[in-house]
Design an enzyme around this catalytic site. Structure first.
Site, PDB file in Angstrom:
ATOM      1  N   LYS A  78       0.283 -57.658  -6.688  1.00  0.00           N
ATOM      2  CA  LYS A  78      -1.172 -57.454  -6.596  1.00  0.00           C
ATOM      3  C   LYS A  78      -1.809 -58.182  -7.775  1.00  0.00           C
ATOM      4  CE  LYS A  78      -0.867 -52.707  -4.808  1.00  0.00           C
ATOM      5  NZ  LYS A  78      -1.170 -51.294  -5.102  1.00  0.00           N
TER       6      LYS A  78
ATOM      7  N   ARG B 159      -0.968 -40.176   2.004  1.00  0.00           N
ATOM      8  CA  ARG B 159      -2.321 -39.849   2.427  1.00  0.00           C
ATOM      9  C   ARG B 159      -2.406 -39.667   3.931  1.00  0.00           C
ATOM     10  NH1 ARG B 159      -4.438 -44.676  -1.231  1.00  0.00           N
ATOM     11  NH2 ARG B 159      -2.316 -45.233  -0.713  1.00  0.00           N
TER      12      ARG B 159
ATOM     13  N   SER C 145      -7.473 -46.936  -4.463  1.00  0.00           N
ATOM     14  CA  SER C 145      -8.059 -47.757  -5.523  1.00  0.00           C
ATOM     15  C   SER C 145      -8.756 -48.982  -4.941  1.00  0.00           C
ATOM     16  CB  SER C 145      -6.981 -48.232  -6.494  1.00  0.00           C
ATOM     17  OG  SER C 145      -6.424 -47.149  -7.177  1.00  0.00           O
TER      18      SER C 145
ATOM     19  N   HIS D   2      -5.181 -39.874  -7.133  1.00  0.00           N
ATOM     20  CA  HIS D   2      -4.059 -39.955  -8.078  1.00  0.00           C
ATOM     21  C   HIS D   2      -4.051 -38.706  -8.966  1.00  0.00           C
ATOM     22  CE1 HIS D   2      -4.593 -44.563  -7.798  1.00  0.00           C
ATOM     23  NE2 HIS D   2      -3.459 -44.301  -7.197  1.00  0.00           N
TER      24      HIS D   2
END
Ligand SMILES: Nc1ncnc2c1ncn2[C@@H]1O[C@H](COP(=O)(O)OP(=O)(O)OP(=O)(O)O)[C@@H](O)[C@H]1O
Ligand SMILES: [Mg+2]
Length: 160
Positions: free
Chosen positions: A42, A91, A129, A18
């Site tokens: 989440k 990514r 994360s 990040h």
């Protein structure tokens, strides 16, 4: 005209991936708002306040970056903060499908929105994360993936 960008996410917690993206965005845009979602579907490990606090501390050296928590629609948040560009990260190919869908949905909700995708430096491409949380909970070493402030906070979580 000033160009502002909003970089939304859960940041649970902020990782070096990040951070790499925020630094790139800060070099491109006049102002970058890191928008941390209260969220949603989440169940975050860290409270919204804690996630905001960690991101603020990790990014404190960047004068054109601010960190804010939000709930509700990202496009709504961006509109309220004069951010017509949303920054997201890619990514790997695995991120593409979801990010592409999200970008199209954002544009559908507000046709003025553009989503800009940035890629991190190679060594950060495998950091997420959720993986960092998992490694930390299992007692693994996360020093390569997060700022020392975040590492200390993850250690505390293990003890509680
Ligand atoms: N290492 C990284 N490199 C580049 N972009 C990243 C990286 N980690 C996250 N991002 C991007 O940052 C944005 C916000 O991500 P998010 O807050 O969901 O983080 P995450 O690491 O994917 O967390 P989780 O594993 O909990 O989903 C997304 O666009 C995501 O693709
Ligand atoms: Mg994610």
């Amino acid at each position: 005209m000033k160009r502002n960008a909003v970089y939304p996410g859960t940041f649970d917690p902020i990782t070096n991936g990040h951070q790499d993206l925020v630094r790139r965005a800060a070099g491109i845009f006049d102002q970058v708002i890191v928008a941390i979602a209260a969220n949603s579907n989440k169940t975050p490990m860290f409270s919204l306040d804690k996630r905001v606090d960690l991101a603020r501390r990790v990014l404190s050296d960047l004068s054109n970056v601010t960190v804010q928590g939000y709930s509700g629609l990202t496009v709504e948040f961006a509109r309220q903060h004069q951010g017509s560009v949303i920054v997201r990260g890619l990514r790997a190919v695995s991120d593409f499908e979801f990010e592409f869908q999200l970008a199209n949905m954002s544009r559908h909700l507000d046709r003025n929105f553009e989503t800009v995708f940035l890629t991190p430096q190679e060594q950060f491409t495998f950091i997420s994360s959720s993986l960092v949380r998992e490694i930390a909970v299992l007692g693994g070493d996360v020093r390569q993936f997060v700022h020392p402030i975040v590492e200390a906070e993850l250690k505390k979580m293990r003890r509680t």
